[in-house]
Design a protein around this motif. Structure first.
Motif, PDB file in Angstrom:
ATOM      1  N   HIS A 154       0.840  -1.200   0.000  1.00  0.00           N
ATOM      2  CA  HIS A 154       0.000   0.000   0.000  1.00  0.00           C
ATOM      3  C   HIS A 154       0.872   1.246   0.000  1.00  0.00           C
ATOM      4  O   HIS A 154       0.663   2.159  -0.789  1.00  0.00           O
ATOM      5  CB  HIS A 154      -0.922  -0.006   1.222  1.00  0.00           C
ATOM      6  N   HIS A 155       1.846   1.283   0.900  1.00  0.00           N
ATOM      7  CA  HIS A 155       2.709   2.463   0.994  1.00  0.00           C
ATOM      8  C   HIS A 155       3.521   2.662  -0.288  1.00  0.00           C
ATOM      9  O   HIS A 155       3.702   3.799  -0.732  1.00  0.00           O
ATOM     10  CB  HIS A 155       3.620   2.367   2.213  1.00  0.00           C
ATOM     11  N   ALA A 156       3.986   1.570  -0.886  1.00  0.00           N
ATOM     12  CA  ALA A 156       4.785   1.672  -2.116  1.00  0.00           C
ATOM     13  C   ALA A 156       3.970   2.214  -3.288  1.00  0.00           C
ATOM     14  O   ALA A 156       4.515   2.880  -4.167  1.00  0.00           O
ATOM     15  CB  ALA A 156       5.375   0.316  -2.465  1.00  0.00           C
ATOM     16  N   SER A 157       2.672   1.937  -3.301  1.00  0.00           N
ATOM     17  CA  SER A 157       1.836   2.367  -4.432  1.00  0.00           C
ATOM     18  C   SER A 157       0.945   3.559  -4.100  1.00  0.00           C
ATOM     19  O   SER A 157       0.138   3.973  -4.933  1.00  0.00           O
ATOM     20  CB  SER A 157       0.963   1.192  -4.901  1.00  0.00           C
ATOM     21  N   PHE A 158       1.095   4.132  -2.914  1.00  0.00           N
ATOM     22  CA  PHE A 158       0.250   5.254  -2.507  1.00  0.00           C
ATOM     23  C   PHE A 158       0.497   6.443  -3.428  1.00  0.00           C
ATOM     24  O   PHE A 158       1.641   6.800  -3.700  1.00  0.00           O
ATOM     25  CB  PHE A 158       0.546   5.626  -1.056  1.00  0.00           C
ATOM     26  N   TYR A 176       0.200   9.734  -3.243  1.00  0.00           N
ATOM     27  CA  TYR A 176       0.669  11.047  -2.804  1.00  0.00           C
ATOM     28  C   TYR A 176       1.602  10.906  -1.608  1.00  0.00           C
ATOM     29  O   TYR A 176       1.155  10.685  -0.487  1.00  0.00           O
ATOM     30  CB  TYR A 176      -0.512  11.950  -2.418  1.00  0.00           C
ATOM     31  N   GLY A 177       2.886  11.074  -1.838  1.00  0.00           N
ATOM     32  CA  GLY A 177       3.862  10.935  -0.763  1.00  0.00           C
ATOM     33  C   GLY A 177       3.737  11.982   0.322  1.00  0.00           C
ATOM     34  O   GLY A 177       4.229  11.784   1.430  1.00  0.00           O
ATOM     35  N   ASP A 178       3.060  13.082   0.028  1.00  0.00           N
ATOM     36  CA  ASP A 178       2.931  14.150   1.013  1.00  0.00           C
ATOM     37  C   ASP A 178       1.604  14.081   1.781  1.00  0.00           C
ATOM     38  O   ASP A 178       1.285  14.985   2.550  1.00  0.00           O
ATOM     39  CB  ASP A 178       3.075  15.516   0.339  1.00  0.00           C
ATOM     40  N   GLU A 179       0.830  13.015   1.592  1.00  0.00           N
ATOM     41  CA  GLU A 179      -0.437  12.841   2.304  1.00  0.00           C
ATOM     42  C   GLU A 179      -0.322  11.654   3.256  1.00  0.00           C
ATOM     43  O   GLU A 179       0.553  10.806   3.101  1.00  0.00           O
ATOM     44  CB  GLU A 179      -1.593  12.594   1.321  1.00  0.00           C
ATOM     45  N   GLU A 180      -1.235  11.596   4.211  1.00  0.00           N
ATOM     46  CA  GLU A 180      -1.246  10.484   5.154  1.00  0.00           C
ATOM     47  C   GLU A 180      -1.775   9.234   4.462  1.00  0.00           C
ATOM     48  O   GLU A 180      -2.777   9.277   3.761  1.00  0.00           O
ATOM     49  CB  GLU A 180      -2.130  10.846   6.350  1.00  0.00           C
ATOM     50  N   ALA A 181      -1.086   8.120   4.678  1.00  0.00           N
ATOM     51  CA  ALA A 181      -1.461   6.840   4.079  1.00  0.00           C
ATOM     52  C   ALA A 181      -2.045   5.925   5.156  1.00  0.00           C
ATOM     53  O   ALA A 181      -2.330   6.360   6.270  1.00  0.00           O
ATOM     54  CB  ALA A 181      -0.222   6.207   3.442  1.00  0.00           C
ATOM     55  N   LEU A 182      -2.211   4.667   4.819  1.00  0.00           N
ATOM     56  CA  LEU A 182      -2.680   3.655   5.759  1.00  0.00           C
ATOM     57  C   LEU A 182      -1.789   3.684   6.998  1.00  0.00           C
ATOM     58  O   LEU A 182      -0.566   3.618   6.887  1.00  0.00           O
ATOM     59  CB  LEU A 182      -2.589   2.289   5.067  1.00  0.00           C
ATOM     60  N   TYR A 183      -2.402   3.810   8.160  1.00  0.00           N
ATOM     61  CA  TYR A 183      -1.623   3.910   9.393  1.00  0.00           C
ATOM     62  C   TYR A 183      -2.283   3.080  10.496  1.00  0.00           C
ATOM     63  O   TYR A 183      -3.472   3.251  10.772  1.00  0.00           O
ATOM     64  CB  TYR A 183      -1.521   5.369   9.854  1.00  0.00           C
ATOM     65  N   PHE A 184      -1.524   2.186  11.089  1.00  0.00           N
ATOM     66  CA  PHE A 184      -1.994   1.399  12.227  1.00  0.00           C
ATOM     67  C   PHE A 184      -1.252   1.832  13.469  1.00  0.00           C
ATOM     68  O   PHE A 184      -0.044   2.030  13.446  1.00  0.00           O
ATOM     69  CB  PHE A 184      -1.748  -0.094  11.992  1.00  0.00           C
ATOM     70  N   ILE A 207      -9.092   7.937  -0.651  1.00  0.00           N
ATOM     71  CA  ILE A 207     -10.112   7.058  -0.069  1.00  0.00           C
ATOM     72  C   ILE A 207     -10.129   5.717  -0.807  1.00  0.00           C
ATOM     73  O   ILE A 207     -10.136   4.649  -0.192  1.00  0.00           O
ATOM     74  CB  ILE A 207     -11.507   7.718  -0.114  1.00  0.00           C
ATOM     75  N   ALA A 208     -10.141   5.762  -2.131  1.00  0.00           N
ATOM     76  CA  ALA A 208     -10.189   4.533  -2.922  1.00  0.00           C
ATOM     77  C   ALA A 208      -8.972   3.657  -2.650  1.00  0.00           C
ATOM     78  O   ALA A 208      -9.100   2.440  -2.475  1.00  0.00           O
ATOM     79  CB  ALA A 208     -10.293   4.871  -4.409  1.00  0.00           C
ATOM     80  N   HIS A 209      -7.809   4.258  -2.586  1.00  0.00           N
ATOM     81  CA  HIS A 209      -6.582   3.487  -2.357  1.00  0.00           C
ATOM     82  C   HIS A 209      -6.592   2.837  -0.981  1.00  0.00           C
ATOM     83  O   HIS A 209      -6.261   1.656  -0.833  1.00  0.00           O
ATOM     84  CB  HIS A 209      -5.362   4.406  -2.516  1.00  0.00           C
ATOM     85  N   VAL A 210      -6.985   3.587   0.036  1.00  0.00           N
ATOM     86  CA  VAL A 210      -7.015   3.044   1.395  1.00  0.00           C
ATOM     87  C   VAL A 210      -8.088   1.959   1.510  1.00  0.00           C
ATOM     88  O   VAL A 210      -7.834   0.883   2.074  1.00  0.00           O
ATOM     89  CB  VAL A 210      -7.222   4.156   2.444  1.00  0.00           C
ATOM     90  N   LEU A 211      -9.280   2.204   0.969  1.00  0.00           N
ATOM     91  CA  LEU A 211     -10.335   1.189   1.046  1.00  0.00           C
ATOM     92  C   LEU A 211      -9.958  -0.078   0.274  1.00  0.00           C
ATOM     93  O   LEU A 211     -10.265  -1.190   0.721  1.00  0.00           O
ATOM     94  CB  LEU A 211     -11.665   1.746   0.549  1.00  0.00           C
ATOM     95  N   ASP A 212      -9.271   0.062  -0.849  1.00  0.00           N
ATOM     96  CA  ASP A 212      -8.793  -1.127  -1.573  1.00  0.00           C
ATOM     97  C   ASP A 212      -7.807  -1.913  -0.723  1.00  0.00           C
ATOM     98  O   ASP A 212      -7.831  -3.151  -0.690  1.00  0.00           O
ATOM     99  CB  ASP A 212      -8.169  -0.738  -2.905  1.00  0.00           C
ATOM    100  N   SER A 213      -6.929  -1.219  -0.011  1.00  0.00           N
ATOM    101  CA  SER A 213      -5.966  -1.888   0.867  1.00  0.00           C
ATOM    102  C   SER A 213      -6.673  -2.565   2.031  1.00  0.00           C
ATOM    103  O   SER A 213      -6.331  -3.688   2.412  1.00  0.00           O
ATOM    104  CB  SER A 213      -4.934  -0.883   1.386  1.00  0.00           C
TER     105      SER A 213
END
Length: 125
Positions: free
Chosen positions: A30-34, A36-44, A72-78
């Motif tokens: 997920h992080h590799a394909s996110f 926008y590098g300057d936005e918050e990604a999937l975070y646990f 939203i789409a990228h995170v929900l897909d992950s």
């Protein structure tokens, strides 16, 4: 005012070693394909005091409206991929106060999320 997508996963048993490895692999992909590098990604974050909680986290949505739907789409897909890798778990995914529905065929999705014209950032390719 910011909007966030929250996710919580519960089960009576902790994750197995194989499930933990799958979670790490999916999260790394997920992080590799996110987009926008300057936005918050999937975070646990570390699980809390609830012994049934096996994963919990959030993603703050971008303030730029053109970036919201792709994120939203990228995170929900992950999250869909993670849910399918963790059988027997109870999931709760919500965008602030709005529950995100689960569909066995499609996974997590919001109306219009798969529309290619809506997923493209305005002015983008």
């Amino acid at each position: 005012m910011s909007v966030s997508l929250y996710y919580r996963v519960r089960r009576t048993e902790p994750l197995t070693g194989a499930e933990s490895a799958a979670t790490e692999r999916i999260t790394a992909a997920h992080h590799a394909s996110f987009p926008y590098g300057d936005e918050e990604a999937l975070y646990f974050w570390p699980v809390g005091d609830d012994p049934r909680e096996v994963l919990a986290g959030s993603t703050r949505m971008p303030s730029d409206p053109g970036r919201c739907l792709p994120v939203i789409a990228h995170v929900l897909d992950s999250l869909t991929e993670l849910r399918r890798a963790l059988p027997g778990t109870d999931w709760h995914v919500h965008l602030d106060d709005l529950d995100v529905p689960w569909d066995e065929a499609e996974g997590y999705a919001l109306p219009g999320m798969r529309d290619p014209e809506l997923r493209t950032e305005p002015g983008g390719p």
